[in-house]
Design a protein around this motif. Structure first.
Motif, PDB file in Angstrom:
ATOM      1  N   PRO A  24       0.834  -1.213   0.000  1.00  0.00           N
ATOM      2  CA  PRO A  24       0.000   0.000   0.000  1.00  0.00           C
ATOM      3  C   PRO A  24       0.865   1.259   0.000  1.00  0.00           C
ATOM      4  N   GLU A  25       0.363   2.274  -0.656  1.00  0.00           N
ATOM      5  CA  GLU A  25       1.056   3.557  -0.741  1.00  0.00           C
ATOM      6  C   GLU A  25       0.193   4.625  -0.112  1.00  0.00           C
ATOM      7  N   LYS A  26       0.788   5.426   0.740  1.00  0.00           N
ATOM      8  CA  LYS A  26       0.038   6.481   1.415  1.00  0.00           C
ATOM      9  C   LYS A  26      -0.405   7.513   0.387  1.00  0.00           C
ATOM     10  N   ILE A  27      -1.646   7.931   0.491  1.00  0.00           N
ATOM     11  CA  ILE A  27      -2.184   8.928  -0.434  1.00  0.00           C
ATOM     12  C   ILE A  27      -1.880  10.314   0.115  1.00  0.00           C
ATOM     13  N   PHE A  28      -1.108  11.071  -0.606  1.00  0.00           N
ATOM     14  CA  PHE A  28      -0.835  12.458  -0.280  1.00  0.00           C
ATOM     15  C   PHE A  28      -1.588  13.340  -1.271  1.00  0.00           C
ATOM     16  N   ALA A  53     -11.046  14.692  -3.840  1.00  0.00           N
ATOM     17  CA  ALA A  53     -10.622  13.372  -4.272  1.00  0.00           C
ATOM     18  C   ALA A  53     -11.728  12.339  -4.068  1.00  0.00           C
ATOM     19  N   LEU A  54     -12.440  12.439  -2.926  1.00  0.00           N
ATOM     20  CA  LEU A  54     -13.532  11.500  -2.668  1.00  0.00           C
ATOM     21  C   LEU A  54     -14.684  11.728  -3.642  1.00  0.00           C
ATOM     22  N   GLY A  91     -16.784   6.344 -10.446  1.00  0.00           N
ATOM     23  CA  GLY A  91     -17.053   4.930 -10.202  1.00  0.00           C
ATOM     24  C   GLY A  91     -15.813   4.142  -9.825  1.00  0.00           C
ATOM     25  N   ALA A  92     -15.004   4.677  -8.922  1.00  0.00           N
ATOM     26  CA  ALA A  92     -13.788   3.987  -8.485  1.00  0.00           C
ATOM     27  C   ALA A  92     -14.148   2.713  -7.730  1.00  0.00           C
ATOM     28  N   SER A  93     -13.106   1.883  -7.491  1.00  0.00           N
ATOM     29  CA  SER A  93     -13.328   0.612  -6.813  1.00  0.00           C
ATOM     30  C   SER A  93     -13.729   0.837  -5.361  1.00  0.00           C
ATOM     31  N   GLU A  94     -14.363  -0.170  -4.792  1.00  0.00           N
ATOM     32  CA  GLU A  94     -14.814  -0.080  -3.400  1.00  0.00           C
ATOM     33  C   GLU A  94     -13.635   0.127  -2.452  1.00  0.00           C
ATOM     34  N   GLU A  95     -12.531  -0.526  -2.741  1.00  0.00           N
ATOM     35  CA  GLU A  95     -11.340  -0.373  -1.891  1.00  0.00           C
ATOM     36  C   GLU A  95     -10.802   1.044  -1.953  1.00  0.00           C
ATOM     37  N   GLU A  96     -10.755   1.629  -3.129  1.00  0.00           N
ATOM     38  CA  GLU A  96     -10.243   2.986  -3.285  1.00  0.00           C
ATOM     39  C   GLU A  96     -11.153   3.983  -2.570  1.00  0.00           C
ATOM     40  N   ILE A  97     -12.468   3.821  -2.709  1.00  0.00           N
ATOM     41  CA  ILE A  97     -13.395   4.732  -2.040  1.00  0.00           C
ATOM     42  C   ILE A  97     -13.268   4.601  -0.528  1.00  0.00           C
ATOM     43  N   LYS A  98     -13.085   3.377  -0.037  1.00  0.00           N
ATOM     44  CA  LYS A  98     -12.921   3.179   1.400  1.00  0.00           C
ATOM     45  C   LYS A  98     -11.689   3.910   1.916  1.00  0.00           C
ATOM     46  N   ARG A  99     -10.602   3.847   1.189  1.00  0.00           N
ATOM     47  CA  ARG A  99      -9.379   4.543   1.612  1.00  0.00           C
ATOM     48  C   ARG A  99      -9.582   6.058   1.583  1.00  0.00           C
ATOM     49  N   LEU A 100     -10.259   6.552   0.561  1.00  0.00           N
ATOM     50  CA  LEU A 100     -10.493   8.000   0.486  1.00  0.00           C
ATOM     51  C   LEU A 100     -11.454   8.458   1.580  1.00  0.00           C
ATOM     52  N   LEU A 101     -12.408   7.614   1.958  1.00  0.00           N
ATOM     53  CA  LEU A 101     -13.274   7.954   3.085  1.00  0.00           C
ATOM     54  C   LEU A 101     -12.475   8.054   4.381  1.00  0.00           C
ATOM     55  N   ASP A 102     -11.542   7.123   4.572  1.00  0.00           N
ATOM     56  CA  ASP A 102     -10.674   7.201   5.756  1.00  0.00           C
ATOM     57  C   ASP A 102      -9.853   8.485   5.737  1.00  0.00           C
TER      58      ASP A 102
END
Length: 896
Positions: A395-399, A531-532, A539-550
């Motif tokens: 995983p890569e931290k989103i900046f 970004a969210l 229509g990004a993936s569920e995993e990507e949306i979950k990370r952006l929600l966090d």
């Protein structure tokens, strides 16, 4: 018959036969005494005489036997004379009347005519008589040589002795021929004490060895021999499939000879002193390599943590477990480059264990790359076992901030370089020498970039390009200074290890750029929202949306914390009874409402209702924008409800991180104790020191982020929202030139807050939910003790390291109790209950009633519950308890 008719040949044959028959008397005449000597001793041996004699007498008898045999042999060799032809003539002449052989060889003095013919006839007649003799009698010769007929008596006695000895004849003869000559020197009194000490990882106790009996030994076992001997013995080792070796042990202060042998294969050990005195055959117990496997493959969990389940097994126990990664698409030359990440096991050297791994790997050098990962287990003997490889993406931290993304990109280019530095020229001392001075003077270190690999040089160029015009692009001088510091480290590094240290600086710079001042917090919130929203729209993936929600939730908490800190600095604080926050005169916004909106946003995104999710996201953004002029109402007991809930969660996270650090420190202390007990070398000390440094850096990140600041978990290295703003605004006064209520004045602990010691705008005594000064001091003490433990481990001082680690554990345990107390005080439910009732449980409003609403038992029960929880925490830290007891206490802590 004339001489040429063949009579001469017959006579010569009779003479040769007579000569051969004389060999036996001649040999007995020379060596008869030797044969009798051998026969006498052989009869004595077969009769069992040595068995009834002591060893010293047996050895002495052997010496006499060999000495006498040697003397008699020398005598016989001197007396030996082989039978001659004259002796053969004499033997034949004795057998036949007329002495035919003498006639055959004699010649008449004068023989002529008839006389010569008569002589020839007589000579031929005597020769014929000699030729007719077939056997020769040796009675006269044997009578002279053996008058007592011993040549017959000795064999008869020998045959009788053999019949008496029967099947033990070979053993008795061997005993007589090879007595223990060492008994003359006390060798028979030699005794050996032998035992085998299995390696500690086997868990087996030492065992006594018995001479002559085969024993089994694990690889790496140590055989100890204590030899009580009158003289210096030798220890000969006969390894299977190897060259023999001989040890010459020395006598100790007690006069006992001692030898120690490490068993690495099957072997036989002989103790020799005037022969083999003891033999110890050893068979090797095969050490099977450990087995390891993924129970569940690696996946991305909450908070960007890498999670998987593992299982290991080994016959003696696994010493080390690692997650080994290699690039799935490596560049040319990096096909064999691997990265090993330690995996903490639950027990020490487990033989069969299943566990879960959950770790934040966003700081890894290969973050964002596709890799192939496998598990590698190593046992104490050094044998390794590996699992099957599985694909995974670190995983890569989103900046979201441009400078933060740039710092991360530069860091990735720097750390993903695998090639080493080129060797410097012999004349290159890596220093700038001032040529104008008469003596060498080094004003600065010279650049090593000319010898650096491509990735290191490229990272330096990227920093140069980014910092070309700092006055136009850098609003925070700390970020600029961080980039220049990283550039200096890269320029002066002599090897990859030194250049990689700049990655730590670049990571801190990225976190500073992402989570900086109050304005940065607002910008980060807006960037996270955009970004969210874009992810929901595309229509990004569920995993990507979950990370952006966090990320959005984290940015929102950071923004609220910064807003409250700014309100406290500017004096926008009023007295109130409700304990709430007003947004420009509107209805109060509390923490429960925000959390409910976030939960609804998650549910909408998970169910695919992206339009409704986007609308809710916009509503939340408008509500947060109204908080720019937030007015905080403080009740007598503390802050508002939104603040209380957020700070309570922050303290709970700090408590969880502290307990996790305490458990990790205990495990490291156990391994340090084991390493010191086993006498491990410098390599083991360096490994433990690296792990100690990792634990210390985690606590330092917690200290830099304000300890219990919201959002510190999962944001490793975060500087804490509002620190910069606090440092710039701690001198601002409230309205009317006076500081706002709750704002520390000069010389108070607010100065410590301005230095990053705590969360901005919150008093150090924990009045508004902040960590107390005591909890921060305990954290600092733990960090300092861990630093001393790391230095001791690098020196190989395991005892000193253990002492420092115990101090760190004591500080962390005290900090855990302090944080638990603060978290209980900041619990909104407890706070509301405390506002409704006085310490005696009576209504604060003054309504006495009939006593049916007095809650004294509830107050006592809460205090007792806190006492019980603290006692459970204390007992969970006792490492002397059995594993079952510790598991039970841990389950209680997990539940309550």
């Amino acid at each position: 018959m004339a001489d040429g008719s063949g009579l001469r040949q017959v006579i010569d044959g009779r003479i040769s036969a007579a000569r051969r028959s004389l060999w036996a008397p001649a040999f007995f005449r020379a060596h008869g005494l030797l044969l009798l000597w051998l026969s006498v001793f052989a009869v004595a041996w077969l009769a069992g005489l040595p068995r009834i004699l002591p060893l010293e007498a047996q050895a002495l008898l052997g010496v006499v036997f060999y000495a006498g045999a040697a003397l008699l042999l020398w005598r016989g060799l001197r007396r030996w004379r082989a039978p001659s032809e004259s002796d053969a003539h004499h033997l034949i002449d004795e057998q036949i009347e007329g002495r035919p052989i003498s006639v055959w060889v004699d010649r008449p003095a004068k023989a002529e005519g008839e006389t010569w013919r008569l002589w020839e006839a007589h000579r031929e007649r005597m020769a014929r008589r000699a030729a007719e003799v077939r056997r020769f009698s040796l009675k006269s010769q044997w009578k002279r040589t053996d008058p007592w007929a011993l040549r017959f008596i000795a064999p008869v006695l020998l045959i009788a002795a053999i019949a008496f000895a029967n099947v033990s004849t070979p053993d008795r003869l061997k005993l007589g021929l090879a007595p223990d000559f060492g008994a003359l020197f006390g060798a028979h009194k030699l005794t050996v004490e032998a035992w085998i000490t299995p390696p500690s990882y086997t868990g087996y106790a030492p065992a006594v060895l018995t001479a002559g009996e085969e024993a089994k030994a694990a690889q790496g076992a140590e055989v100890t021999l204590r030899i009580f001997s009158p003289g210096r013995p030798d220890v000969r080792i006969h390894p299977e499939g190897g060259a023999n070796a001989t040890l010459h042990p020395r006598a100790g202060s007690d006069g006992v000879y001692e030898a120690k042998i490490i068993v690495d294969r099957a072997m036989k050990i002989d103790v020799r002193y005037w022969g083999v005195r003891a033999t110890f055959p050893l068979a090797l117990i095969a050490d099977a390599p450990p087995t390891v496997e993924f129970v569940s493959p690696p996946k991305l969990g909450d908070g960007d943590r890498t999670e998987f389940e593992w299982k290991v097994a080994d016959d003696y126990g696994v010493r080390k477990l690692e997650l080994v990664a290699r690039m799935a698409n490596p560049p040319e030359g990096a096909e064999t480059v691997e990265e090993a990440i330690p995996v903490d096991m639950i027990a020490l050297d487990p033989r069969d264990e299943t566990g879960k791994y959950s770790q934040d790997l966003v700081r890894h050098r290969w973050a964002g790359l596709e890799v192939m990962v496998k598990l590698r287990a190593t046992d104490a003997s050094g044998a390794t076992g590996e699992s099957a490889e599985v694909p995974y993406k670190f995983p890569e931290k989103i900046f979201l901030q441009p400078l933060a993304r740039s710092a991360q990109e530069i860091r990735a280019v720097l750390l993903r370089e695998w090639r080493p530095y080129e060797a410097p020229d012999e004349a290159d001392n890596f220093a700038r020498v001032n040529p104008d001075l008469g003596t060498p003077f080094v004003p600065a270190a010279a650049s090593r970039l000319t010898k650096a690999p491509e990735g290191v040089r490229k990272s330096a160029e990227m920093i140069d390009a980014l910092t070309y015009a700092p006055e136009d692009y850098f609003l925070d001088p700390t970020i600029y200074m961080g980039f220049t510091m990283a550039r200096s480290i890269i320029e002066t590094a002599q090897n990859r290890e030194e250049s990689d240290s700049a990655g730590v600086v670049l990571w801190d710079v990225a976190l500073r750029a992402e989570y900086g001042s109050v304005a940065d917090a607002k910008a980060a919130l807006e960037a996270a929202r955009r970004a969210l929203e874009e992810a929901l729209r595309s229509g990004a993936s569920e995993e990507e949306i979950k990370r952006l929600l966090d990320m959005f939730q984290q940015a929102m908490e950071n923004y609220l914390a910064a807003q409250m800190a700014e309100a406290l600095r500017e004096g926008r604080v009023t007295e109130g009874q409700g304990g709430q926050q007003q947004m420009g005169g509107n209805q109060p916004l509390n923490d429960d409402q925000l959390q409910k909106m976030l939960d609804a946003l998650r549910e909408l995104s998970e169910t695919g209702a992206t339009e409704q999710a986007r609308q809710l996201l916009q509503d939340m953004s408008r509500m947060l924008e109204q908080m720019e002029n937030m007015q905080i109402q403080m009740g007598q007991g503390g802050g508002g409800s939104q603040q209380d809930g957020m700070l309570s969660r922050a303290l709970n996270r700090a408590l969880q991180e502290t307990n996790r650090a305490l458990n990790d420190q205990r495990d490291l202390n156990d391994e340090t104790e084991q390493a010191g007990r086993q006498g491990d070398g410098a390599d083991r000390g360096q490994q433990l020191a690296d792990r100690q440094r990792a634990l210390r850096e985690r606590l330092e990140q917690q200290m830099r982020s304000g300890g219990g600041q919201p959002g510190e978990q999962g944001q490793e290295g975060q500087q804490g929202q509002g620190q910069q703003g606090q440092g710039q605004g701690d001198q601002q006064a409230g309205p009317g030139g006076q500081r706002g209520e709750g704002q520390p004045g000069p010389g108070q602990e607010g100065d410590e807050q301005a230095q990053g010691g705590g969360r901005p705008g919150v008093e150090a005594d924990g009045h508004f939910g902040q960590e107390s000064a005591r909890s921060r001091k305990l954290l600092a003490d733990a960090i300092e003790a861990q630093r001393r433990a790391e230095e001791a481990l690098r020196r190989g001082d395991f005892e000193g390291a253990r002492a420092a680690q115990r101090e760190a554990m004591q500080s962390l345990q005290s900090r855990s109790g302090e944080l638990a107390r603060l978290a209980d005080e900041q619990d909104p439910n407890n706070r509301s209950a405390q506002q409704e009732f006085d310490p005696l449980g009576r209504n604060i409003g003054g309504e006495a009633g009939f006593g049916d609403n007095v809650k004294v038992p509830d107050e006592m029960e809460r205090q007792r519950a806190r006492d019980i929880l603290n006692e459970i925490r204390r007992r969970a830290g006792d490492r002397t308890l059995r594993k079952e007891e510790l598991d039970y206490l841990q389950r209680l802590l997990d539940r309550f």
